[in-house]
Scaffold this motif. Structure first.
Motif, PDB file in Angstrom:
ATOM      1  N   ILE A  12       0.932  -1.415  -0.031  1.00 33.61           N
ATOM      2  CA  ILE A  12      -0.111  -0.060  -0.021  1.00 33.61           C
ATOM      3  C   ILE A  12       0.755   1.292   0.010  1.00 33.61           C
ATOM      4  CG2 ILE A  12      -1.461   1.247   1.452  1.00 33.61           C
ATOM      5  CD1 ILE A  12      -2.979  -1.414   2.145  1.00 33.61           C
ATOM      6  N   ALA A  13       2.007   1.141   0.655  1.00 34.54           N
ATOM      7  CA  ALA A  13       2.927   2.421   0.732  1.00 34.54           C
ATOM      8  C   ALA A  13       3.658   2.680  -0.526  1.00 34.54           C
ATOM      9  CB  ALA A  13       3.894   2.093   1.914  1.00 34.54           C
ATOM     10  N   LEU A  14       3.933   1.446  -1.289  1.00 35.13           N
ATOM     11  CA  LEU A  14       4.616   1.537  -2.564  1.00 35.13           C
ATOM     12  C   LEU A  14       3.414   2.093  -3.444  1.00 35.13           C
ATOM     13  CD1 LEU A  14       6.423  -1.902  -2.951  1.00 35.13           C
ATOM     14  CD2 LEU A  14       7.193   0.690  -3.091  1.00 35.13           C
ATOM     15  N   SER A  15       2.064   1.639  -3.548  1.00 38.32           N
ATOM     16  CA  SER A  15       1.095   2.183  -4.219  1.00 38.32           C
ATOM     17  C   SER A  15       0.841   3.715  -4.128  1.00 38.32           C
ATOM     18  CB  SER A  15      -0.478   1.411  -3.865  1.00 38.32           C
ATOM     19  OG  SER A  15      -1.331   2.188  -4.501  1.00 38.32           O
ATOM     20  N   ASP A  16       0.976   4.090  -2.810  1.00 36.66           N
ATOM     21  CA  ASP A  16       0.817   5.663  -2.382  1.00 36.66           C
ATOM     22  C   ASP A  16       2.092   6.200  -3.321  1.00 36.66           C
ATOM     23  OD1 ASP A  16      -1.446   5.336  -0.940  1.00 36.66           O
ATOM     24  OD2 ASP A  16      -0.532   5.455   1.050  1.00 36.66           O
ATOM     25  N   GLU A  17       3.312   5.910  -3.169  1.00 41.51           N
ATOM     26  CA  GLU A  17       4.487   6.319  -3.784  1.00 41.51           C
ATOM     27  C   GLU A  17       4.364   6.555  -5.220  1.00 41.51           C
ATOM     28  OE1 GLU A  17       9.400   6.175  -3.601  1.00 41.51           O
ATOM     29  OE2 GLU A  17       8.185   4.612  -2.517  1.00 41.51           O
ATOM     30  N   TYR A  18       3.771   5.443  -5.869  1.00 35.39           N
ATOM     31  CA  TYR A  18       3.946   5.436  -7.292  1.00 35.39           C
ATOM     32  C   TYR A  18       2.646   5.500  -8.231  1.00 35.39           C
ATOM     33  CZ  TYR A  18       8.782   4.144  -6.434  1.00 35.39           C
ATOM     34  OH  TYR A  18      10.092   3.962  -6.077  1.00 35.39           O
ATOM     35  N   GLY A  19       1.578   5.410  -7.364  1.00 36.13           N
ATOM     36  CA  GLY A  19       0.352   5.703  -7.645  1.00 36.13           C
ATOM     37  C   GLY A  19      -0.310   4.673  -8.630  1.00 36.13           C
ATOM     38  N   PHE A  20       0.220   3.310  -8.460  1.00 35.47           N
ATOM     39  CA  PHE A  20      -0.614   2.192  -9.055  1.00 35.47           C
ATOM     40  C   PHE A  20      -1.762   1.618  -8.243  1.00 35.47           C
ATOM     41  CE2 PHE A  20       3.406   0.452  -7.049  1.00 35.47           C
ATOM     42  CZ  PHE A  20       2.528  -0.561  -6.167  1.00 35.47           C
ATOM     43  N   VAL A  21      -2.550   1.115  -8.979  1.00 41.47           N
ATOM     44  CA  VAL A  21      -3.587   0.300  -8.337  1.00 41.47           C
ATOM     45  C   VAL A  21      -3.215  -1.084  -7.803  1.00 41.47           C
ATOM     46  CG1 VAL A  21      -6.153  -0.820  -8.674  1.00 41.47           C
ATOM     47  CG2 VAL A  21      -5.414   1.531  -9.709  1.00 41.47           C
ATOM     48  N   ILE A  22      -3.691  -1.685  -6.572  1.00 43.17           N
ATOM     49  CA  ILE A  22      -3.423  -2.923  -5.960  1.00 43.17           C
ATOM     50  C   ILE A  22      -4.678  -3.667  -6.258  1.00 43.17           C
ATOM     51  CG2 ILE A  22      -2.690  -4.536  -4.279  1.00 43.17           C
ATOM     52  CD1 ILE A  22      -1.533  -2.134  -3.006  1.00 43.17           C
ATOM     53  N   ALA A  23      -4.519  -4.968  -7.077  1.00 41.96           N
ATOM     54  CA  ALA A  23      -5.677  -5.605  -7.337  1.00 41.96           C
ATOM     55  C   ALA A  23      -5.310  -6.993  -6.721  1.00 41.96           C
ATOM     56  CB  ALA A  23      -5.859  -5.965  -8.833  1.00 41.96           C
ATOM     57  N   SER A  24      -6.278  -7.343  -5.527  1.00 40.57           N
ATOM     58  CA  SER A  24      -5.742  -8.559  -4.754  1.00 40.57           C
ATOM     59  C   SER A  24      -6.900  -9.698  -4.887  1.00 40.57           C
ATOM     60  CB  SER A  24      -5.976  -8.094  -3.168  1.00 40.57           C
ATOM     61  OG  SER A  24      -5.560  -9.373  -2.385  1.00 40.57           O
ATOM     62  N   ASP A  25      -6.359 -10.843  -5.742  1.00 35.11           N
ATOM     63  CA  ASP A  25      -7.261 -11.759  -5.936  1.00 35.11           C
ATOM     64  C   ASP A  25      -7.438 -12.583  -4.668  1.00 35.11           C
ATOM     65  OD1 ASP A  25      -8.307 -14.473  -6.775  1.00 35.11           O
ATOM     66  OD2 ASP A  25      -6.908 -14.397  -8.630  1.00 35.11           O
ATOM     67  N   GLU A  26      -8.602 -12.814  -4.065  1.00 35.81           N
ATOM     68  CA  GLU A  26      -8.352 -13.426  -2.755  1.00 35.81           C
ATOM     69  C   GLU A  26      -9.433 -14.569  -3.099  1.00 35.81           C
ATOM     70  OE1 GLU A  26      -9.316 -10.375   0.274  1.00 35.81           O
ATOM     71  OE2 GLU A  26      -7.393  -9.364  -0.220  1.00 35.81           O
ATOM     72  N   CYS A  27      -9.690 -15.312  -4.082  1.00 31.91           N
ATOM     73  CA  CYS A  27     -10.601 -16.412  -4.207  1.00 31.91           C
ATOM     74  C   CYS A  27     -10.572 -17.448  -3.376  1.00 31.91           C
ATOM     75  CB  CYS A  27     -10.719 -16.589  -5.585  1.00 31.91           C
ATOM     76  SG  CYS A  27     -11.249 -15.209  -6.882  1.00 31.91           S
ATOM     77  N   TYR A  28      -9.334 -17.758  -2.851  1.00 25.33           N
ATOM     78  CA  TYR A  28      -9.106 -18.797  -2.186  1.00 25.33           C
ATOM     79  C   TYR A  28      -9.064 -18.562  -0.677  1.00 25.33           C
ATOM     80  CZ  TYR A  28      -7.664 -21.095  -6.408  1.00 25.33           C
ATOM     81  OH  TYR A  28      -7.727 -21.737  -7.691  1.00 25.33           O
ATOM     82  N   SER A  29      -9.355 -17.414  -0.194  1.00 24.34           N
ATOM     83  CA  SER A  29      -9.428 -16.994   1.198  1.00 24.34           C
ATOM     84  C   SER A  29     -10.173 -17.616   2.079  1.00 24.34           C
ATOM     85  CB  SER A  29      -9.848 -15.444   1.377  1.00 24.34           C
ATOM     86  OG  SER A  29     -11.296 -15.296   1.109  1.00 24.34           O
ATOM     87  N   GLU A  30     -11.089 -18.548   1.698  1.00 28.19           N
ATOM     88  CA  GLU A  30     -11.969 -19.172   2.571  1.00 28.19           C
ATOM     89  C   GLU A  30     -11.369 -20.622   2.977  1.00 28.19           C
ATOM     90  OE1 GLU A  30     -13.905 -16.872   4.663  1.00 28.19           O
ATOM     91  OE2 GLU A  30     -12.592 -16.024   3.224  1.00 28.19           O
ATOM     92  N   LEU A  31     -10.666 -21.179   2.176  1.00 24.04           N
ATOM     93  CA  LEU A  31     -10.074 -22.403   2.274  1.00 24.04           C
ATOM     94  C   LEU A  31      -8.855 -22.464   2.776  1.00 24.04           C
ATOM     95  CD1 LEU A  31     -10.682 -23.729  -1.330  1.00 24.04           C
ATOM     96  CD2 LEU A  31     -12.259 -23.749   0.541  1.00 24.04           C
ATOM     97  N   TRP A  32      -8.840 -22.426   4.490  1.00 27.43           N
ATOM     98  CA  TRP A  32      -7.821 -22.329   5.291  1.00 27.43           C
ATOM     99  C   TRP A  32      -7.619 -23.328   6.301  1.00 27.43           C
ATOM    100  CZ3 TRP A  32      -9.509 -21.185  10.281  1.00 27.43           C
ATOM    101  CH2 TRP A  32     -10.882 -20.650  10.382  1.00 27.43           C
TER     102      TRP A  32
END
Length: 389
Positions: free
Chosen positions: A190-210
């Motif tokens: 997130i800090a890198l995104s703030d510095e350089y202005g890019f979007v972070i897209a987080s693919d969390e489709c497996y987040s419930e299989l833990w």
């Protein structure tokens, strides 16, 4: 024709079919551990919800989705990721599966004339790369290897790349590695995104299989930091893995409202709205956690069985989450061919999920085993593997 089409690689399963073209498999029923398609039964109450709403087959769906669906997704996000500021009107868009959404999101976000980078993990879900190329952008691969915990080394990315990056894809839990990105690492991105202005897209489709601990999410980290506008951050979630509903094509994108507003406009033209009866059934799925926990119990049992029965024959490393083994072998294609020929078990060579870079190909000499079959079929697979190994 779009000239970028020539840049696309064959899909991994097309390569796999070519690899097996000349093989005569063992005279046994096929056990497919290659594709991440859940084989656990779909929840009966979701099936019933679709049946009860068949009258909506004559209804055009709205691109923004039903308010009730967005509200149920917001409630789930609030419960699961401890969010306090999630507006169903601004922060959430239902989509026809995250594969469709990931592809179309890249088309909407990339300023083609800049020919920017889209940074992504390597190995990766091939839609990241295909969407990037067709949007006129350039993929930049971050190798995820055993040395860096299969999470990639973001410090090694040159500043010139970050300066010209439009979008960063992260996949957590990872496909195919199962590695989970920590809260601290997400804060760093997130800090890198703030510095350089890019979007972070987080693919969390497996987040419930833990197994032990629920993975942290990007919006959860934003909320903890007080970033309740989720600036330049979006997440992708799906019912395919969580609820064993890959055929329903139901998921959502959530996050920065300033990104989702123009993306909704894109989707209005794109014409990929989820059918109304599927939206209504999705509400039932997002509102229920019991079937999700039962799903986790089944996956835990299968991983425990593989570890117990094959741990002395194969270098099995249980992932942080997800339903894949990312197995180290001497040669991934030869290993896959051997299992097909001698055991009629289909696995996916790791090189089909990754690309060559200056520091090598991190998928080579790995295979992906998807523990998607039911317990009985997994027991058959284990016995065949014992006989072969």
């Amino acid at each position: 024709m779009n000239a970028q089409l020539s840049l696309l690689h064959p899909y991994p399963f097309e390569k796999l079919n070519q690899l097996f073209a000349d093989i005569q498999p063992a005279d046994l029923p096929l056990i497919a551990l290659s594709i991440g398609e859940p084989k656990h039964p779909a929840p009966a109450f979701v099936q019933q919800a679709i049946i009860e709403h068949f009258d909506h087959l004559s209804t055009y769906p709205n691109s923004k989705g039903l308010p009730e669906l967005r509200q149920s997704i917001a409630a789930w996000l609030t419960r699961r990721f401890c969010l306090t500021h999630i507006d169903p009107e601004q922060h959430i868009l239902p989509v026809s599966g995250t594969r469709e959404a990931i592809f179309s999101f890249v088309q909407a976000m990339v300023k083609r004339e800049d020919q920017p980078y889209v940074v992504m993990p390597n190995p990766f879900y091939q839609i990241y790369e295909g969407a990037t190329l067709l949007a006129g952008a350039k993929p930049y691969f971050i190798n995820c290897s055993e040395e860096n915990g299969y999470l990639g080394d973001f410090d090694a990315v040159p500043e010139q790349v970050w300066q010209n990056t439009a979008l960063l894809f992260v996949c957590t839990p990872g496909n195919p590695t199962g590695a989970v990105i920590s809260k601290q690492q997400l804060k760093k991105l997130i800090a890198l995104s703030d510095e350089y202005g890019f979007v972070i897209a987080s693919d969390e489709c497996y987040s419930e299989l833990w197994f032990e601990q629920a993975p942290v999410g990007l919006l959860e980290v934003c909320a903890e930091m007080g970033r309740h506008d989720y600036k330049n951050c979006v997440v992708f979630h799906s019912l395919s893995k969580r609820s064993n509903l890959p055929g329903m094509r139901s998921g959502f994108v959530a996050g920065d409202a300033t990104l989702l507003k123009p993306y909704l406009k894109f989707r209005t033209y794109h014409g990929a709205a989820m059918p109304v009866q599927h939206q209504l059934a999705s509400i039932a799925a997002w509102n229920d956690e019991q079937h999700v926990e039962e799903n986790r119990v089944q996956y835990r049992a299968k991983f425990d069985l593989f570890q117990q029965e094959l741990g002395h024959l194969l270098p099995l490393q249980k992932p942080d989450a997800g339903f894949y083994y990312w197995l180290k072998v001497d040669h991934d294609e030869k290993f896959a061919k051997m299992l097909m020929e001698k055991a009629h078990i289909k696995v996916l060579p790791g090189r089909y999920l990754s690309r060559d870079t200056q520091s090598g190909n991190p998928g080579e000499n790995h295979v992906r085993l998807a523990l998607v079959a039911d317990l009985a079929q997994c027991e058959q697979a284990i016995q065949r593997l014992k006989n072969v190994l």
